[in-house]
Design a protein around this motif. Structure first.
Motif, PDB file in Angstrom:
ATOM      1  N   VAL A  92      -1.345   1.088   5.298  1.00 14.27           N
ATOM      2  CA  VAL A  92      -2.050   1.006   3.967  1.00 14.27           C
ATOM      3  C   VAL A  92      -1.173   2.186   3.360  1.00 14.27           C
ATOM      4  N   ARG A 112      -0.263   4.590   0.515  1.00 12.69           N
ATOM      5  CA  ARG A 112      -0.987   5.731  -0.650  1.00 12.69           C
ATOM      6  C   ARG A 112      -0.019   6.167  -1.270  1.00 12.69           C
ATOM      7  N   CYS A 147       4.209   6.855   7.729  1.00 12.66           N
ATOM      8  CA  CYS A 147       2.938   6.148   8.336  1.00 12.66           C
ATOM      9  C   CYS A 147       2.372   6.490   9.686  1.00 12.66           C
ATOM     10  N   GLY A 174      -4.771   3.630  13.678  1.00 10.57           N
ATOM     11  CA  GLY A 174      -5.890   4.107  12.992  1.00 10.57           C
ATOM     12  C   GLY A 174      -6.304   3.622  11.733  1.00 10.57           C
ATOM     13  N   GLU A 175      -7.018   4.363  10.739  1.00 10.47           N
ATOM     14  CA  GLU A 175      -7.594   4.032   9.677  1.00 10.47           C
ATOM     15  C   GLU A 175      -6.574   3.774   8.583  1.00 10.47           C
ATOM     16  N   GLY A 176      -5.226   4.387   8.769  1.00  9.24           N
ATOM     17  CA  GLY A 176      -4.196   4.166   7.926  1.00  9.24           C
ATOM     18  C   GLY A 176      -3.542   2.825   8.184  1.00  9.24           C
ATOM     19  N   THR A 195      -3.611  -1.705   8.528  1.00 11.61           N
ATOM     20  CA  THR A 195      -4.063  -3.010   8.487  1.00 11.61           C
ATOM     21  C   THR A 195      -3.737  -3.915   9.405  1.00 11.61           C
ATOM     22  N   HIS A 196      -4.548  -4.481  10.042  1.00 10.68           N
ATOM     23  CA  HIS A 196      -4.471  -5.400  11.126  1.00 10.68           C
ATOM     24  C   HIS A 196      -4.603  -6.755  10.797  1.00 10.68           C
TER      25      HIS A 196
END
Length: 266
Positions: free
Chosen positions: A216, A218, A231, A235-237, A239-240
């Motif tokens: 994702v 930023r 990257c 984790g939260e960073g 996209t699956h």
């Protein structure tokens, strides 16, 4: 160094700091390139590679030395100084500077082509015909098998070797790479898989790329990963994608349009 080792087998491995941030050049090169400090880095590295090749020529080692020049990743688009681009450019590959696609980046963005696709330059007179251009993907893992083959060595039999000997490709005795799959990881996490579909009634010779995870980027809408500069791999960073993003690299090398099962069922 060449004088001490020219009468026997040798391997010289040189890792350049150049064309990698922070950009470094000697006083001889800054200001000469129209591409600023990055261009000066390229010119100085070119000069140093030339000095190595000249030494091989001078010591009579040119025709018996296999030389391979490679990069470990694509352009580091996140490296900028004000309006100056300090980390290179990736051409048509995702991770290039002049695109507005959301999923893209330069160094450290998992499996996009702009991260993993980099050129290699070879010199081995008498083994590789001059002017040969190969557009088949190879891997840095292939260097081991290639060098062992050229040196007449024997591979260990007690382990699986992941690479391929690409001398047949360089000599044009083979038209396609022996790789069927290439796995692209970010750290220890699998992000993408490359598949060379060699024989199939639907499409022979196609190259497919499946992305299971992408970063994702930023800030939102950015052209590269400008948060931490690299990257997080998991984790939260991230996209699956289920199903994964699928690209036909043989027709869409810039990974611009993901294929969908409802419109491209086969």
């Amino acid at each position: 160094w060449f004088l001490r080792n020219r009468h026997g087998p040798f391997m010289l491995f040189v890792s350049f700091l150049h064309v990698h941030t922070p950009l470094l050049t000697t006083a001889t090169f800054p200001g000469k390139s129209c591409h600023g400090l990055y261009g000066g880095n390229v010119e100085e590295m070119d000069w140093m590679v030339g000095k190595i090749l000249d030494s091989l020529d001078r010591e009579g080692l040119k025709n018996q030395t296999f030389t391979y020049f490679a990069s470990d990743h694509g352009g580091h688009l996140e490296a900028q100084g004000g309006s100056a681009q300090l980390g290179g450019w990736n051409g048509i590959y995702k991770g290039r500077k002049n695109t507005m696609t959301l999923h893209e980046g330069g160094k450290g963005v998992g499996g996009w082509e702009g991260e993993i696709c980099a050129p290699g330059v070879f010199r081995c007179p008498g083994v590789i015909p001059a002017g040969t251009v190969i557009d088949e993907p190879t891997s840095l893992m292939d260097i081991y098998l290639t060098v062992v083959h050229l040196a007449g060595g024997i591979l260990p039999q007690d382990k699986v070797i992941d690479g391929q000997n690409f001398v047949p490709l360089l000599q044009r005795r083979a038209q396609k790479t022996e790789h069927k799959f290439l796995f692209h990881c970010c750290g220890s996490y699998l992000h993408a898989v490359w598949w060379h579909q060699k024989d199939h009634k639907y499409k022979c010779g196609a190259i497919w790329k499946a992305h299971y995870v992408t970063p994702v980027l930023r800030p939102p809408g950015a052209r590269a990963y400008y948060g931490t500069g690299i990257c997080p791999c998991f984790g939260e960073g991230m996209t699956h994608h289920d199903p994964p993003l699928l690209f036909d690299l043989s027709r869409d090398p810039s990974e611009a349009k993901s294929l969908l099962a409802d419109t491209k069922p086969r």
